[in-house]
Design a protein around this motif. Structure first.
Motif, PDB file in Angstrom:
ATOM      1  N   VAL A  18       0.823  -1.202   0.000  1.00 13.73           N
ATOM      2  CA  VAL A  18       0.000   0.000   0.000  1.00 13.73           C
ATOM      3  C   VAL A  18       0.860   1.256   0.000  1.00 13.73           C
ATOM      4  O   VAL A  18       1.826   1.372   0.749  1.00 13.73           O
ATOM      5  N   VAL A  23      -2.591   0.616  -4.566  1.00 12.64           N
ATOM      6  CA  VAL A  23      -2.285  -0.693  -4.018  1.00 12.64           C
ATOM      7  C   VAL A  23      -1.740  -1.575  -5.118  1.00 12.64           C
ATOM      8  O   VAL A  23      -2.278  -1.609  -6.228  1.00 12.64           O
ATOM      9  N   ARG A  25      -0.180  -5.613  -6.032  1.00  8.96           N
ATOM     10  CA  ARG A  25      -0.195  -6.992  -5.543  1.00  8.96           C
ATOM     11  C   ARG A  25       0.919  -7.780  -6.209  1.00  8.96           C
ATOM     12  O   ARG A  25       1.313  -7.496  -7.338  1.00  8.96           O
ATOM     13  N   LEU A  52      -1.869  -6.514   4.608  1.00  6.65           N
ATOM     14  CA  LEU A  52      -1.446  -5.332   3.870  1.00  6.65           C
ATOM     15  C   LEU A  52      -0.068  -4.917   4.354  1.00  6.65           C
ATOM     16  O   LEU A  52       0.223  -5.006   5.560  1.00  6.65           O
ATOM     17  N   ASP A 318      -5.753  -7.062   6.528  1.00  3.68           N
ATOM     18  CA  ASP A 318      -6.632  -6.375   5.594  1.00  3.68           C
ATOM     19  C   ASP A 318      -8.040  -6.391   6.183  1.00  3.68           C
ATOM     20  O   ASP A 318      -8.676  -7.437   6.288  1.00  3.68           O
ATOM     21  N   ASP A 322     -12.076   0.704   3.087  1.00  2.00           N
ATOM     22  CA  ASP A 322     -11.017   1.675   2.837  1.00  2.00           C
ATOM     23  C   ASP A 322      -9.688   1.079   3.276  1.00  2.00           C
ATOM     24  O   ASP A 322      -9.424   0.911   4.465  1.00  2.00           O
ATOM     25  N   VAL A 323      -8.847   0.754   2.302  1.00  2.00           N
ATOM     26  CA  VAL A 323      -7.579   0.089   2.603  1.00  2.00           C
ATOM     27  C   VAL A 323      -6.735   0.920   3.558  1.00  2.00           C
ATOM     28  O   VAL A 323      -6.117   0.379   4.491  1.00  2.00           O
ATOM     29  N   SER A 326      -7.071   0.533   7.283  1.00  3.04           N
ATOM     30  CA  SER A 326      -6.515  -0.649   7.938  1.00  3.04           C
ATOM     31  C   SER A 326      -5.312  -0.301   8.801  1.00  3.04           C
ATOM     32  O   SER A 326      -4.955  -1.037   9.712  1.00  3.04           O
TER      33      SER A 326
END
Length: 410
Positions: A18, A23, A25, A52, A318, A322-323, A326
């Motif tokens: 993040v 974001v 992966r 995350l 996670d 809303d990431v 976190s």
């Protein structure tokens, strides 16, 4: 797998990485304390599905050596920091303050660093004279280095003189000063004073800025200078803080916790205190303690997790939605792991195999009532005794999460 490789190379798999920009992966590879662009076949692999990975946070303002000193209890706001400093002189005679100051300064500095690390802050701007203890190889956090500073325009007896310090600071390095820390005419006049003395430039980093007018803020932005916002400290001492929105939108704002002498417990608490009250999104708040902080403090290898960056990380679950939330707004005990230079420093017990693979000895501790593993190098008895909420434990603690740590492929 070669033991040396295991200690210096790791691949964090199945987690989302993040940044304020978004974001990504895919495996995040660590090599020799840096984020690496490739994944070696023999790297140690940590399966972080449903997790995350955030960059280690940057605290743009702290006084590391005073975090265990009892604060001055005041019932009315001070008009400016100079009046608070004068009031604190009598507080130095309080027995609790006398006892706190008898703790060696080197240990107090280390405690301030540990306080930051426990809350996911891996880099700090220390606004005080340098001390040899800060150069220890096992110091808990990275520090802003090669910078200039003065204490405040109205406090010439402590720290380098303002004009001399500014002139001696290279233009590509930050120059820090407390400024406009108040609500009265004295504080409101300080930006003009700074400008008059030729000390307002693109590398000027102004701490607090409570007394800045809207015109002053535009002047700061026009010069390319920046402000470190310390809202908890401002509200505790002054009963007021600045409106952060214009500076934030211009990219000229970062966040500091100040010390516990007046400010928040740590940077996570500072974020939690402002997350819903000042018109800034969680994405903007994360930038204040990562990318924006790194830019303002001229630290290109920090605040992000792109290849070549320092492998300083905060790992959390996670939570969905809303990431950014976190991490922004959570308590320090909910952090799953804090990583410095690619090595785990404090983590939940189910990360034990990663500590072992990295060659990091651990001790079992409780952090705010939750079981953790702490790197043994950080577990000095006198150090732990200074930090409220951190204590030794003889038990294993509950393993509340399932985490796969293995040598297989990602």
């Amino acid at each position: 797998m070669d033991a040396t490789h295991a200690k210096t190379h790791a691949s964090l798999c199945h987690a989302a990485t993040v940044l304020p920009e978004g974001v990504s992966r895919g495996p995040l590879s660590i090599r020799a304390g840096r984020v690496d662009a490739s994944t070696a076949s023999w790297a140690y692999r940590v399966d972080l599905r449903d997790h995350l990975i955030f960059p280690g946070l940057i605290n743009a303002h702290d006084h590391l050596h005073v975090n265990a000193i009892p604060p001055l209890r005041a019932h009315t706001p001070f008009p400016n920091s100079y009046v608070w400093i004068a009031a604190f002189q009598q507080h130095f005679e309080h027995p609790d303050v006398v006892a706190a100051l008898q703790v060696p300064k080197a240990l107090r500095l280390r405690h301030g660093a540990l306080k930051n690390l426990l809350a996911g802050t891996t880099c700090v701007a220390h606004h005080d004279p340098w001390h040899p203890a800060l150069d220890a190889q096992d110091f808990p956090v990275a520090l802003l280095r090669d910078y200039g500073w003065s204490y405040a325009p109205g406090w010439p007896g402590y720290g380098p003189p303002m004009q001399e310090s500014f002139a001696a600071t290279p233009s590509d390095r930050p120059w820090l000063i407390h400024l406009a820390e108040g609500t009265d005419a004295v504080a409101r006049a300080e930006l003009a004073q700074l400008d008059q003395f030729g000390c307002l430039a693109s590398n000027s980093v102004l701490i607090h800025g409570v007394g800045l007018s809207s015109g002053d803020i535009e002047r700061v932005i026009a010069q390319g200078a920046a402000v470190v916002w310390c809202p908890s400290s401002n509200l505790a001492l002054l009963g007021h803080t600045l409106d952060p929105r214009r500076l934030c939108e211009a990219g000229r704002l970062t966040l500091g916790s100040d010390s516990r002498l007046s400010g928040a417990r740590d940077l996570l608490d500072e974020l939690a205190n402002v997350v819903d009250g000042y018109g800034l999104s969680s994405k903007q708040l994360l930038a204040l303690v990562t990318t924006q902080a790194a830019g303002i403090l001229r630290m290109p290898a920090r605040g992000h997790l792109l290849p070549g960056a320092s492998a300083d990380m905060v790992i959390v679950e996670d939570r969905g939605g809303d990431v950014m939330r976190s991490l922004v707004g959570i308590d320090r005990s909910r952090i799953r792991a804090v990583v410095r230079d690619g090595m785990p420093c404090i983590a939940d017990p189910d990360f034990a195999e990663w500590f072992a693979a990295a060659g990091v000895e651990t001790v079992q501790v409780m952090l705010d009532g939750k079981a953790k593993l702490l790197a043994k190098s950080l577990a000095d008895e006198a150090l732990i005794a200074l930090e409220p909420g951190l204590e030794w434990t003889a038990g294993e603690g509950r393993q509340e999460h399932k985490l796969a740590v293995a040598g297989g492929s990602c």
